[in-house]
Design a protein around this motif. Structure first.
Motif, short mmCIF file in Angstrom:
data_model
loop_
_atom_site.label_atom_id
_atom_site.label_comp_id
_atom_site.label_asym_id
_atom_site.label_seq_id
_atom_site.Cartn_x
_atom_site.Cartn_y
_atom_site.Cartn_z
N PRO A 297 -1.19 -17.85 -0.82
CA PRO A 297 -1.60 -17.36 0.51
C PRO A 297 -1.72 -18.52 1.50
CG PRO A 297 -2.96 -16.38 -1.21
CD PRO A 297 -2.08 -17.38 -1.88
N TYR A 298 -1.28 -18.29 2.72
CA TYR A 298 -1.32 -19.27 3.82
C TYR A 298 -0.37 -20.45 3.65
CZ TYR A 298 -5.42 -16.84 5.63
OH TYR A 298 -6.27 -15.89 6.14
N VAL A 299 0.44 -20.43 2.59
CA VAL A 299 1.51 -21.43 2.47
C VAL A 299 2.80 -20.67 2.77
CG1 VAL A 299 2.58 -23.21 1.06
CG2 VAL A 299 0.18 -22.60 0.69
N THR A 300 3.67 -21.25 3.57
CA THR A 300 4.74 -20.45 4.18
C THR A 300 6.12 -21.10 4.02
OG1 THR A 300 4.70 -21.61 6.26
CG2 THR A 300 3.08 -19.87 6.00
N SER B 165 -2.94 -10.72 12.67
CA SER B 165 -3.96 -10.40 11.68
C SER B 165 -5.02 -11.51 11.62
CB SER B 165 -3.26 -10.17 10.34
OG SER B 165 -4.09 -10.43 9.29
N MET B 166 -4.59 -12.77 11.75
CA MET B 166 -5.57 -13.88 11.74
C MET B 166 -6.42 -13.90 13.01
SD MET B 166 -3.48 -17.08 10.08
CE MET B 166 -4.83 -18.26 10.05
N PRO C 86 3.02 -20.80 11.54
CA PRO C 86 2.18 -19.95 12.39
C PRO C 86 0.74 -19.89 11.89
CG PRO C 86 4.27 -18.88 11.96
CD PRO C 86 4.24 -20.11 11.10
N GLU C 87 0.56 -19.87 10.57
CA GLU C 87 -0.79 -19.78 10.00
C GLU C 87 -1.60 -21.03 10.34
OE1 GLU C 87 1.94 -18.63 8.83
OE2 GLU C 87 1.67 -17.07 7.31
N ILE D 102 -7.23 -29.54 13.92
CA ILE D 102 -6.26 -29.32 12.83
C ILE D 102 -7.06 -28.89 11.60
CG2 ILE D 102 -4.56 -30.39 11.30
CD1 ILE D 102 -3.64 -32.13 13.63
N THR D 103 -6.67 -27.72 11.07
CA THR D 103 -7.45 -27.11 9.99
C THR D 103 -6.50 -26.54 8.95
OG1 THR D 103 -9.07 -26.44 11.65
CG2 THR D 103 -9.20 -25.29 9.54
N ASP D 104 -6.78 -26.80 7.70
CA ASP D 104 -5.95 -26.24 6.63
C ASP D 104 -6.22 -24.73 6.55
OD1 ASP D 104 -4.86 -25.38 4.24
OD2 ASP D 104 -5.34 -27.24 3.17
N PRO D 105 -5.21 -23.88 6.78
CA PRO D 105 -5.48 -22.44 6.81
C PRO D 105 -5.91 -21.88 5.45
CG PRO D 105 -3.13 -22.84 6.95
CD PRO D 105 -3.79 -24.18 7.02
#
Ligand code: MIC
Ligand code: SF4
Length: 640
Positions: free
Chosen positions: A167-170, A310-311, A397-398, A409-412
């Protein structure tokens, strides 16, 4: 013989040449696309060929780049494109209908077909198993006229995927990881095929993000197999009849195999000012962010936008961040609107931009001075955003939304899990913004504005040349350095004299004047000279300024083809250390050029008497084009 997917499509479209890597092959082209920033020049060139109707199966003219109309120029060009397309049998995608690559994937691309486009991200079509290449406008014009497209037969690379993205890796992180491994020149001379079990876990929009960004590796193109996922996508677009299955043969040979375990990837980020300057998002966490832009042909699909919505749902973006959203197409925007996701996006405080390239090409939304901008785009070259000291980072995008919400900058992956987003069974189909050409073009009057200036004339080569070294630059010079884009300059893509004032502006603003004063000129470059966009203006403008030769350590594929088409002789150093001996202002002489070009090695002497061996390996056709002073002169002399 067992073949890769690309080799199968090449074999089925081979007009001449043999498929040994390094030799020239000529391919029949089924489809073409142009966008407005390169299209005006391409259709002007097509008109000079005197061919009444295009000979391809399908040609589409998109308007997606120059959509800010702050004067008459862009509006005039749109009108020219609409009328010239109608006259010559080309479909016209109206401004607002979307970014060429996104719309082409949705509505027109077909597995197993060949496509060339006057835009370097045309390989996006590889996401559905098309063999799609970015090319200069003149090459697209020739293909529209029924001529073949010439490429150097590439090597074959395979990326073998295993596992499944967390999840959250794209898909964007997959592209960035490959850029980290290979660099912006790691794909030069190669077609990248994606295979392995992991492919099945990727949707068509994810595959298209990956083939889109193969361009940043310098690859000739990138391609995925055409499988049940492709069929489902085409069926959802009401085009199941366009589906054919395509896979490489079991024992197909590859020159290089790279393995990526999707399960092991993390969110990645490319730092200023190169797409291969990649580190993990986590390593930059806490960096303050001023601007976030979501969109571009890399990440503007419905799937991407639904994840973004959604986020953002029920949340408000950081008061210190300005967030822009540009959906990739009218289809994406209207489906977002119908399902309510657009409301969630707007409620968060995002600014909605039109379905176009927008900030990706500096058409508005430039960052503040020194501002940190996180973008879901594919390029972060110096100055491209319109703010020279802007600090542009490339992300998924995430990761973009995570920064918009927190201001840093934040790791989703530190966010709460998101509900899975499923691909719709049916996309909303409304092609009313694609205008079919007039059935008989004869009566259509082509409307031209005063911004369209005459095509510059290039000189044929004589046997000797005396020229000045007017500019020496380093490695990885992009076409954005050579011929910048952005809102102020892009409207003049059909006005070479005007554009010439901005040539190499980010490196050396005095270059245009110096080059004009010098008469015949030479540019010296490092490795991967001309990477980035397909804009032939990066060759036509130097030609207009008197540049006759570019000598570099190595070249990017599309740019070297554009130099040849413009009648500029590209050469590489036989001894790369010779690069260090040359200084700006040197007087250079070339003798026995005809023989040198035939033998592939030209001798150059500088004003200290030192001689240099320069390699200029070209096919007979390329040599004839350069000698004639460019492809248009060559075709007038009866070649093609
Ligand atoms: C780009 O992304 O640099 C562009 C603008 O789309 C270019 C085309 C152009 O310069 O018009 C490209 O990628 O070829
Ligand atoms: Fe448009 Fe940017 Fe894609 Fe180029 S890279 S086609 S400017 S969205």
């Amino acid at each position: 013989m067992s073949m890769t997917i690309a080799q199968k499509i090449i074999a089925a479209h081979l007009v001449s040449g043999d498929m040994t890597p390094g030799s020239e092959v000529a391919l029949r082209i089924d489809q073409t696309l142009t966008q407005d920033a390169t299209g005006t020049m391409a259709y002007l060139e097509f008109e000079t060929m005197g061919i009444p109707r295009v000979k391809t199966e399908l040609s589409v003219a998109y308007v997606d780049h120059n959509t800010l109309q702050s004067g008459f120029e862009n509006a005039d060009d749109h009108r020219y494109l609409q009328t010239v397309a109608s006259k010559h049998g080309v479909h016209f995608s109206r401004p607002g209908n979307g970014i060429c690559h996104q719309v082409h994937l949705e509505r027109f691309g077909k597995p197993g077909k060949t496509l060339i486009g006057s835009d370097s991200h045309t390989p996006t079509g590889g996401g559905i198993g098309m063999l799609a290449f970015g090319a200069g406008g003149l090459d697209v014009a020739v293909a529209m006229g029924g001529g073949a497209y010439y490429i150097t037969m590439p090597k074959m690379f395979k990326v073998e995927l295993t596992g499944k993205l967390n999840p959250y890796v794209t898909a964007k992180d997959v592209s960035l990881e490959l850029l980290r491994i290979l660099s912006v020149k790691g794909g030069v001379g190669a077609i990248i095929e994606w295979g392995g079990e992991g492919v099945k876990t990727l949707s068509v929009p994810e595959r298209a993000t990956i083939t889109n960004m193969g361009t940043e590796l310098g690859a000739t193109t990138s391609i995925f197999p055409s499988d049940e996922t492709t069929r489902a996508f085409l069926a959802a677009q009401g085009r199941e009849q366009d589906y054919i299955p395509l896979a490489s043969d079991e024992d197909a040979q590859y020159d290089r195999i790279i393995s990526i375990d999707l399960s092991s990837l993390k969110p990645m980020i490319a730092c200023p000012h190169s797409p291969d300057n990649v580190v993990s998002v986590e390593s930059l966490k806490g960096t303050k962010v001023d601007q976030v832009c979501i969109g571009s042909c890399t990440n503007s699909s419905l799937m991407d936008m639904l994840k973004v919505a959604s986020m953002l749902k029920g949340k408000t973006i950081s008061p210190n961040v300005s967030l822009s959203i540009s959906p990739g197409s009218k289809q994406v925007l209207s489906m977002l609107s119908e399902c309510g996701a657009l409301t969630d996006i707007l409620a968060s405080g995002a600014r909605l931009l039109e379905c176009a390239c927008g900030p990706c090409i500096g058409m508005g939304f430039s960052p503040n001075s020194g501002g940190v901008s996180l973008r879901t785009f594919n390029r972060n070259f110096l100055g491209r955003s319109g703010t020279k000291d802007g600090q542009v980072y490339l992300v998924s995008p995430e990761t973009a939304v995570a920064a918009a919400l927190t201001g840093y900058i934040t790791d989703p992956t530190t966010f709460e899990p998101m509900a899975p987003i499923v691909m719709p069974e049916k996309f909303k189909i409304d092609d009313s913004a694609v205008l079919a050409p007039a059935p008989e073009g004869n009566d259509v009057q082509v409307l031209r504005g005063p911004n369209i200036k005459e095509f510059p004339k290039s000189k044929p080569f004589a046997d000797t040349l005396d020229a000045s070294l007017v500019l020496k630059v380093g490695d990885n010079i992009t076409t954005d350095h050579i011929m910048p884009a952005g809102a102020k300059i892009l409207p003049y893509r059909s006005n070479i004299p005007f554009l010439s004032q901005f040539c190499f502006q980010v490196c050396d603003p005095a270059f245009p004047e110096r080059a004009k004063a010098a008469g015949d000129g030479v540019i010296i470059g490092g490795s991967n000279y001309g990477q980035g966009s397909s804009r032939e203006h990066a060759a036509l403008v130097p030609m207009y300024l008197g540049i006759r030769c570019v000598i570099a350590k190595s070249f990017a594929r599309i740019h070297v083809a554009n130099l040849i088409n413009a009648g500029i002789l590209p050469m590489t150093f036989v001894n790369p250390e010779d690069y260090d001996s040359l200084t700006e202002g040197a007087k250079l002489s070339f003798s026995d050029l005809t023989k040198g070009m035939e033998e592939g090695v030209v001798t150059m002497t500088d004003d200290t008497g030192k001689t240099y061996q320069l390699s200029c390996v070209m096919t007979d056709r390329q040599r004839a084009i350069v000698t004639a002073g460019g492809l248009l002169n060559y075709t007038k002399e009866g070649g093609l």
